[in-house]
Design a protein around this motif. Structure first.
Motif, mmCIF file in Angstrom:
data_model
loop_
_atom_site.group_PDB
_atom_site.id
_atom_site.type_symbol
_atom_site.label_atom_id
_atom_site.label_comp_id
_atom_site.label_asym_id
_atom_site.label_seq_id
_atom_site.Cartn_x
_atom_site.Cartn_y
_atom_site.Cartn_z
ATOM 1 N N GLU A 53 -47.771 -33.668 57.647
ATOM 2 C CA GLU A 53 -48.303 -32.467 56.660
ATOM 3 C C GLU A 53 -49.226 -32.069 56.596
ATOM 4 O O GLU A 53 -50.117 -31.154 56.404
ATOM 5 N N MET A 54 -50.330 -32.966 56.779
ATOM 6 C CA MET A 54 -51.643 -32.890 56.806
ATOM 7 C C MET A 54 -52.409 -32.783 57.927
ATOM 8 O O MET A 54 -53.629 -31.578 57.178
ATOM 9 N N VAL A 55 -51.795 -33.120 58.973
ATOM 10 C CA VAL A 55 -52.517 -31.865 59.352
ATOM 11 C C VAL A 55 -52.632 -30.722 59.810
ATOM 12 O O VAL A 55 -53.161 -29.651 59.891
ATOM 13 N N LEU A 56 -50.993 -31.007 59.667
ATOM 14 C CA LEU A 56 -50.939 -29.126 60.044
ATOM 15 C C LEU A 56 -51.296 -28.219 58.472
ATOM 16 O O LEU A 56 -52.044 -26.972 57.917
ATOM 17 N N ARG A 57 -51.634 -29.013 57.142
ATOM 18 C CA ARG A 57 -52.265 -28.102 56.046
ATOM 19 C C ARG A 57 -53.806 -27.926 56.712
ATOM 20 O O ARG A 57 -54.575 -26.509 56.298
ATOM 21 N N LEU A 58 -54.481 -28.947 57.638
ATOM 22 C CA LEU A 58 -55.909 -28.736 57.260
ATOM 23 C C LEU A 58 -55.744 -27.716 58.543
ATOM 24 O O LEU A 58 -57.044 -26.702 58.091
ATOM 25 N N ALA A 59 -55.059 -27.539 59.471
ATOM 26 C CA ALA A 59 -55.181 -26.998 60.572
ATOM 27 C C ALA A 59 -55.016 -25.161 60.099
ATOM 28 O O ALA A 59 -55.224 -24.328 59.968
ATOM 29 N N GLU A 60 -54.362 -25.140 58.304
ATOM 30 C CA GLU A 60 -53.454 -23.789 57.958
ATOM 31 C C GLU A 60 -55.173 -23.636 57.677
ATOM 32 O O GLU A 60 -55.185 -21.871 57.605
ATOM 33 N N HIS A 61 -55.583 -24.320 57.013
ATOM 34 C CA HIS A 61 -56.877 -23.762 55.616
ATOM 35 C C HIS A 61 -58.715 -23.844 57.485
ATOM 36 O O HIS A 61 -58.977 -23.090 56.600
ATOM 37 N N LEU A 62 -58.095 -24.230 58.160
ATOM 38 C CA LEU A 62 -58.941 -23.780 58.942
ATOM 39 C C LEU A 62 -59.140 -22.793 60.215
ATOM 40 O O LEU A 62 -59.663 -22.688 60.831
ATOM 41 N N ASP A 63 -57.414 -22.360 59.581
ATOM 42 C CA ASP A 63 -56.890 -20.745 61.116
ATOM 43 C C ASP A 63 -57.458 -21.765 62.252
ATOM 44 O O ASP A 63 -57.692 -20.269 62.746
ATOM 45 N N VAL A 64 -57.052 -22.746 61.880
ATOM 46 C CA VAL A 64 -56.335 -22.962 63.624
ATOM 47 C C VAL A 64 -55.852 -22.445 63.905
ATOM 48 O O VAL A 64 -54.495 -22.030 63.544
ATOM 49 N N PRO A 65 -56.231 -21.300 65.899
ATOM 50 C CA PRO A 65 -54.974 -20.838 66.342
ATOM 51 C C PRO A 65 -53.131 -21.641 66.419
ATOM 52 O O PRO A 65 -53.659 -23.008 66.466
ATOM 53 N N VAL A 66 -51.986 -21.525 66.467
ATOM 54 C CA VAL A 66 -50.689 -21.599 67.140
ATOM 55 C C VAL A 66 -50.698 -22.620 67.911
ATOM 56 O O VAL A 66 -51.010 -24.081 67.916
ATOM 57 N N ARG A 67 -51.288 -22.106 68.707
ATOM 58 C CA ARG A 67 -51.440 -23.106 70.229
ATOM 59 C C ARG A 67 -51.930 -24.328 69.758
ATOM 60 O O ARG A 67 -51.827 -25.476 70.203
ATOM 61 N N GLU A 68 -52.956 -24.259 69.556
ATOM 62 C CA GLU A 68 -54.395 -25.815 69.106
ATOM 63 C C GLU A 68 -53.866 -26.523 67.389
ATOM 64 O O GLU A 68 -54.346 -27.228 67.613
ATOM 65 N N ARG A 69 -53.596 -25.659 66.571
ATOM 66 C CA ARG A 69 -52.275 -26.176 65.934
ATOM 67 C C ARG A 69 -51.193 -27.853 66.762
ATOM 68 O O ARG A 69 -51.001 -29.214 66.369
ATOM 69 N N ASN A 70 -50.826 -27.277 68.035
ATOM 70 C CA ASN A 70 -49.460 -28.141 68.322
ATOM 71 C C ASN A 70 -50.912 -29.123 69.507
ATOM 72 O O ASN A 70 -50.109 -30.603 69.364
ATOM 73 N N ALA A 71 -51.608 -29.047 69.677
ATOM 74 C CA ALA A 71 -52.686 -29.860 70.790
ATOM 75 C C ALA A 71 -52.974 -30.951 69.407
ATOM 76 O O ALA A 71 -53.728 -32.146 69.686
ATOM 77 N N LEU A 72 -53.441 -31.054 67.796
ATOM 78 C CA LEU A 72 -53.587 -31.154 66.593
ATOM 79 C C LEU A 72 -52.914 -32.214 67.043
ATOM 80 O O LEU A 72 -53.330 -33.423 66.282
ATOM 81 N N LEU A 73 -51.910 -31.926 66.815
ATOM 82 C CA LEU A 73 -50.235 -32.593 66.115
ATOM 83 C C LEU A 73 -50.182 -33.271 67.631
ATOM 84 O O LEU A 73 -49.872 -34.692 67.235
ATOM 85 N N LEU A 74 -50.501 -32.952 69.307
ATOM 86 C CA LEU A 74 -50.301 -33.991 69.535
ATOM 87 C C LEU A 74 -51.253 -35.477 70.093
ATOM 88 O O LEU A 74 -50.765 -36.703 70.264
ATOM 89 N N ALA A 75 -52.529 -34.943 69.451
ATOM 90 C CA ALA A 75 -53.558 -35.345 69.681
ATOM 91 C C ALA A 75 -53.504 -36.594 68.220
ATOM 92 O O ALA A 75 -54.036 -38.098 68.278
ATOM 93 N N ALA A 76 -52.348 -36.657 67.029
ATOM 94 C CA ALA A 76 -52.567 -37.446 66.136
ATOM 95 C C ALA A 76 -51.600 -37.973 66.328
ATOM 96 O O ALA A 76 -51.057 -38.847 65.246
ATOM 97 N N GLY A 77 -50.266 -37.733 67.714
ATOM 98 C CA GLY A 77 -49.554 -39.088 68.017
ATOM 99 C C GLY A 77 -48.092 -37.948 67.261
ATOM 100 O O GLY A 77 -47.314 -39.206 66.709
ATOM 101 N N TYR A 78 -47.682 -36.942 66.612
ATOM 102 C CA TYR A 78 -47.014 -36.501 66.816
ATOM 103 C C TYR A 78 -46.105 -35.038 67.404
ATOM 104 O O TYR A 78 -47.211 -35.173 68.801
ATOM 105 N N ALA A 79 -45.229 -34.859 68.066
ATOM 106 C CA ALA A 79 -44.412 -34.171 68.394
ATOM 107 C C ALA A 79 -45.198 -32.760 68.808
ATOM 108 O O ALA A 79 -45.860 -32.758 66.600
ATOM 109 N N PRO A 80 -45.448 -31.339 68.961
ATOM 110 C CA PRO A 80 -45.612 -29.627 68.378
ATOM 111 C C PRO A 80 -44.056 -29.655 68.019
ATOM 112 O O PRO A 80 -43.085 -29.583 67.704
ATOM 113 N N ARG A 81 -45.147 -28.447 66.987
ATOM 114 C CA ARG A 81 -44.279 -28.119 66.141
ATOM 115 C C ARG A 81 -43.481 -26.109 66.464
ATOM 116 O O ARG A 81 -43.173 -26.067 66.237
ATOM 117 N N TYR A 82 -44.477 -25.866 67.255
ATOM 118 C CA TYR A 82 -44.399 -24.772 67.208
ATOM 119 C C TYR A 82 -43.708 -24.671 69.388
ATOM 120 O O TYR A 82 -44.513 -25.187 70.160
#
Length: 273
Positions: A53-82
């Motif tokens: 939830e925190m990864v997605l929240r930070l990505a939202e407030h940093l205006d990270v593109p959806v594709r890169e939000r998946n990359a952040l989730l993978l880097a944190a050890g979670y499955a892609p959301r999108y």
């Protein structure tokens, strides 16, 4: 025995890079995300593993593109959301149908749909009209709007205010490169930016309206393009989808060209009829 530091592809350094690119301090990001600067610092240095939830929240407030939000989730050890559904897939039938109806309903004015690399995925007859006489090499799939517009054998020789319109397009691409941090997009930008100016008719622009006509007061930068001996003027508008939940949909953009003067309206309506 050797020790290693956190990889640049770990979630902490990735989030720090996005924060620095957006020029947001740790404190400001913490306030936006209802967290603390200390926690943000611990995440960035790898001392704390953020929740999904925190990864997605930070990505939202940093205006990270959806594709890169998946990359952040993978880097944190979670499955892609999108998901990333191919545009031709049955799941997107309704989307494709809606887009086709939208751009066809915009005729006789030009409209097209682009993906993240400025490849044309749909276009109406208003766009096809402007492509008469373009070499087959530039029309081969995937049809790329930036190459088509700025290449010296493409639309560039027909654009009366080429220097100004070229500057607008390159600035638009620079913003997208910074937003998406895409190497293929950067390569495309470097390619089209290196194209030589086919001509520079900007100085003659004011003479295109006839001896007895005052140049119109444009409300936005127009693209002034020749077609069958006439100079047509358009301003463009780009639309994207609200809160997309799919990478493919998130990267689609609908660009419409609105006539910028009465003469262009009259010409297009007569051309189609």
């Amino acid at each position: 025995m050797t020790t290693t530091t956190a990889d640049d592809r770990a979630v902490g350094p990735l989030l720090r890079a996005w924060r620095e690119q957006r020029r947001v301090s740790q404190l400001e990001l913490a306030l936006r995300a209802d967290s603390s600067a200390r926690h943000i610092s611990f995440i960035e240095t790898g001392r704390s593993r953020p929740s999904e939830e925190m990864v997605l929240r930070l990505a939202e407030h940093l205006d990270v593109p959806v594709r890169e939000r998946n990359a952040l989730l993978l880097a944190a050890g979670y499955a892609p959301r999108y998901s990333e559904t191919p545009l031709a897939a049955p799941e997107l039938d309704a989307l494709r149908d809606g887009i086709e109806r939208l751009i066809q309903g915009y005729e006789p004015y030009p409209a097209l749909v682009l993906d993240a690399m400025y490849n044309v995925v749909a276009a109406n007859r208003g766009i096809l009209m402007l492509l008469d006489g373009i070499p087959e090499l530039l029309l081969a799939p995937p049809l790329n709007a930036m190459r088509l517009t700025l290449h010296p054998e493409g639309l560039a020789p027909r654009i009366r205010n080429l220097r100004a319109w070229r500057g607008h397009l390159l600035e638009q691409m620079r913003r997208q490169v910074a937003l998406r941090r895409s190497e293929p997009l950067r390569a495309l930008y470097e390619e089209v930016a290196a194209y030589p100016l086919a001509h520079d008719n900007d100085e003659d622009d004011e003479n295109d309206h006839g001896e007895d006509l005052e140049p119109p007061a444009y409300f936005a930068l127009p693209m002034r393009i020749e077609h069958e001996g006439r100079v047509l003027s358009f301003v463009s508008s780009i639309s994207t989808f609200n809160t997309p939940m799919d990478v493919t949909v998130a990267e689609l953009a609908i660009e419409t060209f609105l006539p910028a003067d009465p003469a262009t309206v009259k010409y297009l309506q007569g051309f189609v009829s």
